[in-house]
Motif scaffolding. Structure first.
Motif, short mmCIF file in Angstrom:
data_model
loop_
_atom_site.label_atom_id
_atom_site.label_comp_id
_atom_site.label_asym_id
_atom_site.label_seq_id
_atom_site.Cartn_x
_atom_site.Cartn_y
_atom_site.Cartn_z
N THR A 67 -7.75 -8.18 9.79
CA THR A 67 -8.61 -9.32 9.47
C THR A 67 -8.00 -10.63 9.92
O THR A 67 -8.69 -11.62 10.13
N THR A 81 -4.39 -12.64 6.16
CA THR A 81 -3.41 -12.44 5.09
C THR A 81 -2.42 -13.61 5.03
O THR A 81 -2.15 -14.26 6.04
N ARG A 96 -6.61 -4.18 6.60
CA ARG A 96 -6.32 -5.48 5.99
C ARG A 96 -5.65 -6.43 6.99
O ARG A 96 -6.05 -7.60 7.12
N TYR A 126 0.84 -1.19 0.00
CA TYR A 126 0.00 0.00 0.00
C TYR A 126 0.87 1.24 0.00
O TYR A 126 1.96 1.24 0.61
#
Length: 315
Positions: free
Chosen positions: A304, A307, A301, A290
């Motif tokens: 969560t 990944t 992200r 990013y």
């Protein structure tokens, strides 16, 4: 003028902002780095979430602790673990407080050479997860010809722990969702799906038993199954379940309450990791990159917990 990401308050990713940051010329034993990539780690969010306290005196809070970039200036006597540091060197910086930035001023002792075979993104995401994995394996005393259960094996720390344990000659059982099992097989691990019945699936995969366990996710399932399958609690370690770990008498590692920071082990691991990466024995999996200004999105992200590999910021 450099830019840096700060937390303006305690809370969620919405409190993050980009601000101007003055980076002075390096003094004796210091180096200045033009940052090319920054590793994002779960602890970065925990620091401003209030999980480790909410002291208003620490705000605004700079974030990050690992980065990769090019040395643009050096102070007198600037020398790191691999020797003198010079302008133009491509390096990895860890520990590097405030690493979410376009430029950094760090002690030369925090700088190691970037392996030529790694991209900037891979170099920026190598150290925190890598040294954590080394610390975990040392703490549980993992040797060759043993079986280890790694919870969260497809995450940032987990992928390193799997590779390093396999390199030691261990049999590695790694928990992950079925969609990530091929990744683990490719690294030499035996994948096991987490969820109800996990202990029975591990027993079926390792009929001769499990010698040690590494909890890299902090769930009750990970702790409970580890306690059920590993007889010696000194050979169970967690980097996330600090409260449960204290009550269960297992090793707590990292920056959490009552945890062993493993400062010397992690410092020594830096050159071990770069050597292994340079030799092609250690792969750095990048889940996503990013822009620096989208740090909040990167944090959403990583929160969560789903990944595969590392998330990085690109200034």
């Amino acid at each position: 003028m450099s830019e840096a990401v700060v937390a303006r308050a305690y809370g969620g990713p919405e409190v993050l902002a980009v601000t101007d940051a003055d980076v002075p010329q390096p003094g004796p034993g210091q180096v200045r780095i033009e940052v090319r990539a920054v590793g994002v780690n779960p602890v970065d969010h925990k620091l401003y979430s209030g999980a480790f306290g909410a002291d208003p005196a620490k705000l605004p809070m700079r974030l990050g602790s690992e980065a990769a970039g090019v040395v643009t200036a050096v102070g007198a006597g600037a020398s790191g673990p691999a020797g003198p540091v010079e302008v133009g060197d491509e390096v990895i910086a860890y520990r590097a407080p405030g690493a979410y930035a376009t430029e950094l001023l760090v002690p030369a002792s925090s700088v190691v050479p970037k392996p030529a075979g790694l991209s900037w993104e891979q170099a920026g995401g190598l150290m925190v997860a890598g040294v954590t994995a080394v610390h975990v394996l040392e703490a549980i005393g993992l040797g060759g010809k043993e079986t280890v259960l790694v919870h969260g094996a497809a995450g940032g720390v987990g992928l390193f722990a799997v590779q390093l344990a396999v390199a030691r000659g261990a049999t590695v059982l790694g928990t992950a969702s079925p969609a990530k099992h091929d990744v683990l097989r490719g690294l030499g691990a035996v994948p096991v799906a987490y969820g109800p019945g996990l202990a029975d699936r591990v027993r079926a995969a390792a009929p001769e038993g499990v010698h040690a366990a590494a909890d890299l996710v902090g769930t009750d399932e990970a702790v409970d199954v580890s306690l059920e399958l590993v007889a010696d609690r000194s050979r169970i370690a967690t980097i996330a379940a600090f409260e449960r770990g204290a009550g269960a008498g297992i090793k707590r590692l990292g920056g959490g309450p009552g945890a062993d920071p493993g400062t010397e082990i992690r410092a020594a691991a830096r050159l071990q990791l770069t050597e292994a990466a340079q030799a092609g024995r250690l792969h750095v999996e990048i889940a996503a990159g990013y822009p620096l200004r989208e740090a909040a999105a990167a944090h959403r992200r990583i929160m969560t917990g789903r990944t595969t590999g590392k998330i990085v910021l690109i200034p």
